[in-house]
Motif scaffolding. Sequence first.
Motif, short mmCIF file in Angstrom:
data_model
loop_
_atom_site.label_atom_id
_atom_site.label_comp_id
_atom_site.label_asym_id
_atom_site.label_seq_id
_atom_site.Cartn_x
_atom_site.Cartn_y
_atom_site.Cartn_z
N GLY A 1 0.79 -1.22 0.00
CA GLY A 1 0.00 0.00 0.00
C GLY A 1 0.82 1.27 0.00
N LEU A 2 2.12 1.18 0.28
CA LEU A 2 2.98 2.37 0.23
C LEU A 2 3.21 2.76 -1.23
N LEU A 3 3.04 4.02 -1.52
CA LEU A 3 3.29 4.51 -2.87
C LEU A 3 4.74 4.98 -3.01
N ASP B 1 5.32 7.99 -1.07
CA ASP B 1 5.50 7.74 0.36
C ASP B 1 6.94 7.35 0.65
N SER C 1 3.88 -0.87 -3.71
CA SER C 1 2.48 -0.85 -3.27
C SER C 1 1.80 -2.21 -3.42
N GLU C 2 1.98 -2.82 -4.59
CA GLU C 2 1.26 -4.07 -4.88
C GLU C 2 1.90 -5.30 -4.25
#
Length: 214
Positions: free
Chosen positions: A153-155, A158, A187-188
């Motif tokens: 979930g971190l982009l 981020d 992210s994924e």
Amino acid sequence: IEGSEKRSPSVQGRITPAGEVEILSTHDQILGGPDGQIFLGCRFPADEAYRLQLQEYGLRIGKNLAEKGAIERYSVDFIAVRQPVQNGEEADTWDVQAIEINLRKGGTTHPFMALKLLTNGHYDYDTGLFYDHAGNPKYYIASDNLHKPTYLGLLPSDLMDIIAHHRLHFNSATETGTAFHLMGCLSEFGKLGLTSIGNSREQAESIHNQVVRV
């Protein structure tokens, strides 16, 4: 291959269109996974106990490949097994056995290219070390697989904020720090890659560990 302590070093080379062979680098590979056979990363350069021996073997293998028509980059993986000190010897020796030839770029290619481009330095065949433009030897730890479920979930934005806040970036003044890649996987898949560069093996390790802690 019998032995209680084993390592997996490698040597990288290049065959020019004229058939000349150039040694590019040596590494100690970092392996993991269920059976300890999955490539997770590498340390540059390989241990000084067998670094020059890897270069010699890599050169001989490269010349043989060149005679067969191979061209461009290649690498050779080895198993190095520590041999106990014998009578009259001052230190342990290593039995180095080649196990695989790769006729392609590999996991050790891009971190070394990053080091070269970031420092504008050169590889010295006589020592097996890489020196920056000021003549300082450089070391690094690189991984394609810094992976944790909490990263999901971190982009990339981020990650850039985290890098900037904790000053984890590569510093062009000291030519130390960490270069990041594979940020699109963060992210994924919850993973990313990094190359942590220092002026000693210990400093590179410390920089890498700091990134992992953060």
